[in-house]
Design a protein around this motif. Structure first.
Motif, PDB file in Angstrom:
ATOM      1  N   ILE A  19     -40.952 -31.142 -73.409  1.00 23.72           N
ATOM      2  CA  ILE A  19     -39.692 -30.885 -74.113  1.00 23.72           C
ATOM      3  C   ILE A  19     -38.774 -30.063 -73.211  1.00 23.72           C
ATOM      4  N   TYR A  20     -37.614 -30.630 -72.894  1.00 23.20           N
ATOM      5  CA  TYR A  20     -36.626 -29.930 -72.065  1.00 23.20           C
ATOM      6  C   TYR A  20     -35.429 -29.572 -72.938  1.00 23.20           C
ATOM      7  N   ILE A  21     -35.078 -28.286 -72.970  1.00 24.84           N
ATOM      8  CA  ILE A  21     -33.993 -27.798 -73.825  1.00 24.84           C
ATOM      9  C   ILE A  21     -32.971 -27.067 -72.965  1.00 24.84           C
ATOM     10  N   ASP A  22     -31.751 -27.573 -72.949  1.00 22.68           N
ATOM     11  CA  ASP A  22     -30.672 -26.983 -72.158  1.00 22.68           C
ATOM     12  C   ASP A  22     -29.812 -26.104 -73.067  1.00 22.68           C
ATOM     13  N   CYS A  57     -45.336 -28.584 -73.523  1.00 24.29           N
ATOM     14  CA  CYS A  57     -44.618 -27.595 -72.721  1.00 24.29           C
ATOM     15  C   CYS A  57     -43.143 -27.661 -73.089  1.00 24.29           C
ATOM     16  N   ILE A  58     -42.558 -26.509 -73.344  1.00 27.32           N
ATOM     17  CA  ILE A  58     -41.125 -26.415 -73.619  1.00 27.32           C
ATOM     18  C   ILE A  58     -40.453 -25.688 -72.460  1.00 27.32           C
ATOM     19  N   ILE A  59     -39.465 -26.339 -71.860  1.00 20.48           N
ATOM     20  CA  ILE A  59     -38.623 -25.689 -70.856  1.00 20.48           C
ATOM     21  C   ILE A  59     -37.337 -25.249 -71.532  1.00 20.48           C
ATOM     22  N   PHE A  60     -37.048 -23.961 -71.472  1.00 20.16           N
ATOM     23  CA  PHE A  60     -35.762 -23.438 -71.916  1.00 20.16           C
ATOM     24  C   PHE A  60     -34.916 -23.173 -70.673  1.00 20.16           C
ATOM     25  N   ASP A  61     -33.968 -24.068 -70.392  1.00 17.17           N
ATOM     26  CA  ASP A  61     -33.072 -23.885 -69.249  1.00 17.17           C
ATOM     27  C   ASP A  61     -31.855 -23.069 -69.688  1.00 17.17           C
ATOM     28  N   GLU A  62     -31.366 -22.221 -68.789  1.00 17.51           N
ATOM     29  CA  GLU A  62     -30.284 -21.269 -69.090  1.00 17.51           C
ATOM     30  C   GLU A  62     -30.674 -20.393 -70.283  1.00 17.51           C
ATOM     31  N   PHE A  63     -31.911 -19.912 -70.228  1.00 19.77           N
ATOM     32  CA  PHE A  63     -32.480 -19.153 -71.345  1.00 19.77           C
ATOM     33  C   PHE A  63     -31.723 -17.861 -71.623  1.00 19.77           C
TER      34      PHE A  63
END
Length: 375
Positions: A65-68, A157-163
């Motif tokens: 899971i990719y979250i921008d 796996c969750i990626i939080f981009d610009e967290f």
């Protein structure tokens, strides 16, 4: 022939260079549900690295899971971006099963199906318009996701981009809410990354913040020079071009190791008719790129910085040491106190950064344009 050097998009697969040690380290942590804070200077390829790991280095039954979070301004935006990330997560099931699974995870969210440019499908979530309750959505979504993974014997796996953007949301203590979920979820690992290092660092190393000690910290350094040379020289050979390691080192040094600008210089060199890439050609291409930026920077420079800040940037384009020498103070007609204030403000504006005891300009192309100005 298609140019193999891509500099204006996220790259994976054949366009992705190196990072084998980082990949091994990050994949190992994700497989063991260890959370990660990944940070670096801008344009070092953080997102490309994480996308490469998602596409090629995790088991097939992993939910990726990719979250921008770049554009979020409030809790509703956060809910939308998380829902989009979950709805378009990468895990191997047919569309009918996916819709059923996602419907059970994303309660009070309507999913619309549409074709995407790659020939697949895209799922667009719409939040319940009948009195959206953020706390109910938050609790249900993260608990349903973890329960789904546990029930199906899967990991995710969750990626939080610009967290760092969540720190600007004041409606609820989102950091504290997220910490509670991150600590409880044994089926999920979380990767936090972003472009504003000082904000991220404060979130994870400040003892009073909820995310203190919640993730292993990994700093992404420039790609190894020799590893990058092997990648670049192989791509040039596709078009019968040759570059020596010494001449590539010039490209690397002119780019300060920044992945994007190395790829951009190589992209332009690949388009050039010359088969032999040498110092003269590299400097000529750099000059062409700098000239192509001239109109933009001539408008940007005076309209974005005060007179003192402009002087500070011009000084940094010429030297990184002895900034407060009598020669510099006299040449640029600026006092020591004014220069110190200008540097502090430029650092806050992310126009410059401190590397050890030296200040450096963030944007490599801006640096070369400033350097070309005759003072």
């Amino acid at each position: 022939m298609k140019n193999p050097f891509v500099y204006n998009a996220i790259v994976t697969g054949d366009h992705f260079c190196g990072r084998s040690k980082y990949i091994q380290d990050i994949v190992g942590k994700i497989n063991n549900s260890v959370n990660i804070l990944l940070f670096s200077k801008r344009r070092y390829g953080k997102t490309s690295l994480l996308k490469e790991i998602f596409e090629s280095h995790l088991p097939k039954n992993f939910m990726k899971i990719y979250i921008d979070l770049f554009s979020i301004t409030d809790e509703t935006d956060f809910a939308k971006q998380v829902s989009i990330g979950i709805a378009n997560s990468d895990y191997k099931k047919d569309i009918t099963t996916r819709l059923k699974d996602l419907g059970n995870i994303l309660k009070n969210v309507r999913l619309s199906v549409s074709p995407d440019p790659s020939g697949g499908i895209s799922l667009t979530p719409t939040l319940d318009s009948g009195g959206f309750d953020f706390l109910v959505w938050f609790e249900n979504t993260f608990e349903n996701l973890n329960s789904f993974l546990k029930k199906n014997n899967m990991k995710g796996c969750i990626i939080f981009d610009e967290f760092q953007q969540i720190s600007s949301i004041k409606d609820h203590d989102l950091e504290a809410l997220l910490r509670g979920k991150v600590q409880q979820h044994n089926q999920l690992s979380y990767v936090f990354t972003g472009s504003k290092q000082h904000i991220l660092a404060n979130m994870f190393i400040n003892t009073s913040r909820p995310f203190y000690t919640l993730a292993d910290i990994i700093e992404l350094m420039p790609i190894d020079k020799h590893e990058f040379y092997d990648f670049v020289s192989a791509k040039f050979r596709i078009n019968n071009k040759h570059i020596s390691e010494t001449d590539f080192e010039l490209i690397y040094d002119l780019s300060f190791g920044e992945t994007r600008f190395i790829q951009k210089l190589c992209h332009y060199l690949f388009e050039n008719e010359s088969e032999e890439i040498n110092k003269e050609l590299i400097l000529c291409v750099l000059k062409d790129i700098t000239l192509s930026n001239d109109n933009f920077f001539r408008n940007y420079f005076p309209n974005s910085f005060t007179a003192a800040q402009r002087k500070a940037l011009l000084i940094l384009s010429q030297r990184s040491e002895n900034l407060f020498s009598r020669e510099i103070i006299s040449k640029y007609d600026i006092s020591t106190a004014t220069l110190q204030r200008a540097l502090k403000t430029l650092e806050e504006k992310l126009a410059i950064y401190k590397d050890g005891d030296q200040y450096k300009i963030y944007d490599v192309e801006f640096y070369h344009w400033l350097k070309s100005i005759k003072v």
